[in-house]
Design a protein around this motif. Structure first.
Motif, PDB file in Angstrom:
ATOM      1  N   MET A 191       3.097  -0.551 -11.838  1.00  0.00           N
ATOM      2  CA  MET A 191       4.554  -0.655 -11.929  1.00  0.00           C
ATOM      3  C   MET A 191       5.166   0.568 -11.268  1.00  0.00           C
ATOM      4  O   MET A 191       4.830   1.698 -11.617  1.00  0.00           O
ATOM      5  CB  MET A 191       4.984  -0.670 -13.396  1.00  0.00           C
ATOM      6  CG  MET A 191       4.975  -2.033 -14.035  1.00  0.00           C
ATOM      7  SD  MET A 191       6.335  -3.071 -13.484  1.00  0.00           S
ATOM      8  CE  MET A 191       7.754  -2.119 -13.961  1.00  0.00           C
ATOM      9  N   TYR A 192       6.083   0.328 -10.323  1.00  0.00           N
ATOM     10  CA  TYR A 192       6.699   1.443  -9.610  1.00  0.00           C
ATOM     11  C   TYR A 192       8.073   1.055  -9.096  1.00  0.00           C
ATOM     12  O   TYR A 192       8.268  -0.054  -8.594  1.00  0.00           O
ATOM     13  CB  TYR A 192       5.812   1.862  -8.431  1.00  0.00           C
ATOM     14  CG  TYR A 192       6.425   2.940  -7.575  1.00  0.00           C
ATOM     15  CD1 TYR A 192       6.579   4.236  -8.064  1.00  0.00           C
ATOM     16  CD2 TYR A 192       6.861   2.675  -6.288  1.00  0.00           C
ATOM     17  CE1 TYR A 192       7.149   5.232  -7.283  1.00  0.00           C
ATOM     18  CE2 TYR A 192       7.430   3.661  -5.500  1.00  0.00           C
ATOM     19  CZ  TYR A 192       7.581   4.938  -6.010  1.00  0.00           C
ATOM     20  OH  TYR A 192       8.150   5.930  -5.242  1.00  0.00           O
ATOM     21  N   LEU A 212       0.830  -1.212   0.000  1.00  0.00           N
ATOM     22  CA  LEU A 212       0.000   0.000   0.000  1.00  0.00           C
ATOM     23  C   LEU A 212       0.862   1.259   0.000  1.00  0.00           C
ATOM     24  O   LEU A 212       0.548   2.227  -0.703  1.00  0.00           O
ATOM     25  CB  LEU A 212      -0.953  -0.003   1.196  1.00  0.00           C
ATOM     26  CG  LEU A 212      -2.030  -1.094   1.152  1.00  0.00           C
ATOM     27  CD1 LEU A 212      -2.791  -1.133   2.474  1.00  0.00           C
ATOM     28  CD2 LEU A 212      -2.975  -0.891  -0.022  1.00  0.00           C
ATOM     29  N   ARG A 213       1.967   1.243   0.745  1.00  0.00           N
ATOM     30  CA  ARG A 213       2.860   2.395   0.802  1.00  0.00           C
ATOM     31  C   ARG A 213       3.481   2.663  -0.580  1.00  0.00           C
ATOM     32  O   ARG A 213       3.519   3.804  -1.041  1.00  0.00           O
ATOM     33  CB  ARG A 213       3.954   2.165   1.848  1.00  0.00           C
ATOM     34  CG  ARG A 213       4.816   3.389   2.139  1.00  0.00           C
ATOM     35  CD  ARG A 213       5.809   3.157   3.292  1.00  0.00           C
ATOM     36  NE  ARG A 213       5.187   2.602   4.487  1.00  0.00           N
ATOM     37  CZ  ARG A 213       5.331   1.335   4.917  1.00  0.00           C
ATOM     38  NH1 ARG A 213       6.101   0.476   4.275  1.00  0.00           N
ATOM     39  NH2 ARG A 213       4.721   0.915   6.004  1.00  0.00           N
ATOM     40  N   LEU A 214       3.951   1.605  -1.236  1.00  0.00           N
ATOM     41  CA  LEU A 214       4.538   1.759  -2.571  1.00  0.00           C
ATOM     42  C   LEU A 214       3.500   2.279  -3.568  1.00  0.00           C
ATOM     43  O   LEU A 214       3.787   3.164  -4.367  1.00  0.00           O
ATOM     44  CB  LEU A 214       5.119   0.433  -3.059  1.00  0.00           C
ATOM     45  CG  LEU A 214       6.396  -0.028  -2.358  1.00  0.00           C
ATOM     46  CD1 LEU A 214       6.673  -1.487  -2.677  1.00  0.00           C
ATOM     47  CD2 LEU A 214       7.579   0.848  -2.726  1.00  0.00           C
ATOM     48  N   MET A 215       2.289   1.727  -3.523  1.00  0.00           N
ATOM     49  CA  MET A 215       1.260   2.173  -4.463  1.00  0.00           C
ATOM     50  C   MET A 215       0.842   3.618  -4.188  1.00  0.00           C
ATOM     51  O   MET A 215       0.509   4.347  -5.126  1.00  0.00           O
ATOM     52  CB  MET A 215       0.069   1.223  -4.445  1.00  0.00           C
ATOM     53  CG  MET A 215       0.377  -0.098  -5.142  1.00  0.00           C
ATOM     54  SD  MET A 215      -1.072  -1.137  -5.398  1.00  0.00           S
ATOM     55  CE  MET A 215      -1.354  -1.761  -3.735  1.00  0.00           C
ATOM     56  N   THR A 241      14.068  -3.364   2.718  1.00  0.00           N
ATOM     57  CA  THR A 241      13.191  -2.225   2.456  1.00  0.00           C
ATOM     58  C   THR A 241      12.493  -2.403   1.111  1.00  0.00           C
ATOM     59  O   THR A 241      13.149  -2.689   0.103  1.00  0.00           O
ATOM     60  CB  THR A 241      13.998  -0.908   2.446  1.00  0.00           C
ATOM     61  OG1 THR A 241      14.654  -0.780   3.710  1.00  0.00           O
ATOM     62  CG2 THR A 241      13.105   0.299   2.200  1.00  0.00           C
ATOM     63  N   ALA A 242      11.181  -2.199   1.095  1.00  0.00           N
ATOM     64  CA  ALA A 242      10.413  -2.297  -0.143  1.00  0.00           C
ATOM     65  C   ALA A 242      10.746  -1.089  -1.019  1.00  0.00           C
ATOM     66  O   ALA A 242      10.605   0.057  -0.585  1.00  0.00           O
ATOM     67  CB  ALA A 242       8.924  -2.346   0.169  1.00  0.00           C
ATOM     68  N   VAL A 243      11.211  -1.354  -2.273  1.00  0.00           N
ATOM     69  CA  VAL A 243      11.659  -0.276  -3.164  1.00  0.00           C
ATOM     70  C   VAL A 243      10.939  -0.254  -4.507  1.00  0.00           C
ATOM     71  O   VAL A 243      11.174   0.629  -5.329  1.00  0.00           O
ATOM     72  CB  VAL A 243      13.186  -0.340  -3.393  1.00  0.00           C
ATOM     73  CG1 VAL A 243      13.937  -0.033  -2.099  1.00  0.00           C
ATOM     74  CG2 VAL A 243      13.611  -1.686  -3.964  1.00  0.00           C
ATOM     75  N   GLY A 244      10.062  -1.241  -4.746  1.00  0.00           N
ATOM     76  CA  GLY A 244       9.339  -1.259  -6.013  1.00  0.00           C
ATOM     77  C   GLY A 244       8.248  -2.304  -5.997  1.00  0.00           C
ATOM     78  O   GLY A 244       8.231  -3.179  -5.131  1.00  0.00           O
ATOM     79  N   CYS A 245       7.334  -2.183  -6.965  1.00  0.00           N
ATOM     80  CA  CYS A 245       6.242  -3.137  -7.039  1.00  0.00           C
ATOM     81  C   CYS A 245       5.683  -3.189  -8.453  1.00  0.00           C
ATOM     82  O   CYS A 245       6.023  -2.365  -9.305  1.00  0.00           O
ATOM     83  CB  CYS A 245       5.124  -2.771  -6.060  1.00  0.00           C
ATOM     84  SG  CYS A 245       4.300  -1.194  -6.415  1.00  0.00           S
TER      85      CYS A 245
END
Length: 154
Positions: A82-83, A19-22, A62-66
């Motif tokens: 895509m991020y 959710l944070r990445l999006m 650490t989440a860096v992309g999705c």
């Protein structure tokens, strides 16, 4: 950050990191295109046997992309959300390769996606990775701001 340190795995699109990445993606899209893209994504579409949501993490976790993959029509999956976090290198390419491999494993023959013409970075990114422009599909038909792409899978 080296891409060899990246860990990519399927995760719940409703988990906190997802959710944070999006949300970061929506903020970035809003600033580039004037539209967050939120209306074009439903997390339920990427949960199930013919879909997935992937998160890329660096060597510290650490989440860096999705990115996401959902069924679109027989033989075709659509890439969504895509991020890659600003300042990272190779994350977008790694996420895209993961989604393409997953689509191939699920039996899709092609992947399609949409971005906005004004988002030159995204347009260039996909073209550099073998995506070709196709006529706008679905909700993007008749939208002069949208550009749609396809990549045939092996």
């Amino acid at each position: 950050m080296s891409t060899s340190a990246l860990q990519l795995q399927k995760e719940d699109p409703l988990a906190a990191d997802s959710l944070r990445l999006m949300e970061e993606l929506s903020t970035a899209l809003e600033s580039i295109t004037g539209d967050s893209g939120k209306a074009s994504f439903d997390a339920a579409d990427v949960i199930g046997p013919a879909a997935c949501f992937v998160v890329a993490r660096d060597d510290s976790g650490t989440a860096v992309g999705c990115g996401a993959l959902r069924p679109l029509q027989p033989g075709v999956a659509e890439i969504k959300r895509m991020y890659a976090r600003h300042g990272t290198t190779g994350v977008g390419s790694a996420v895209l390769r993961f989604l393409e491999a997953e689509a191939t494993a699920l039996g899709y023959q092609a992947v399609w996606l949409e971005t906005r013409l004004v988002n030159r970075r995204a347009v260039d990114f996909y073209e550099a990775r073998g995506y070709t422009r196709i006529p706008n599909y679905g909700k993007y038909i008749g939208n002069p701001l949208a550009v749609c792409f396809e990549k045939q899978l092996p």
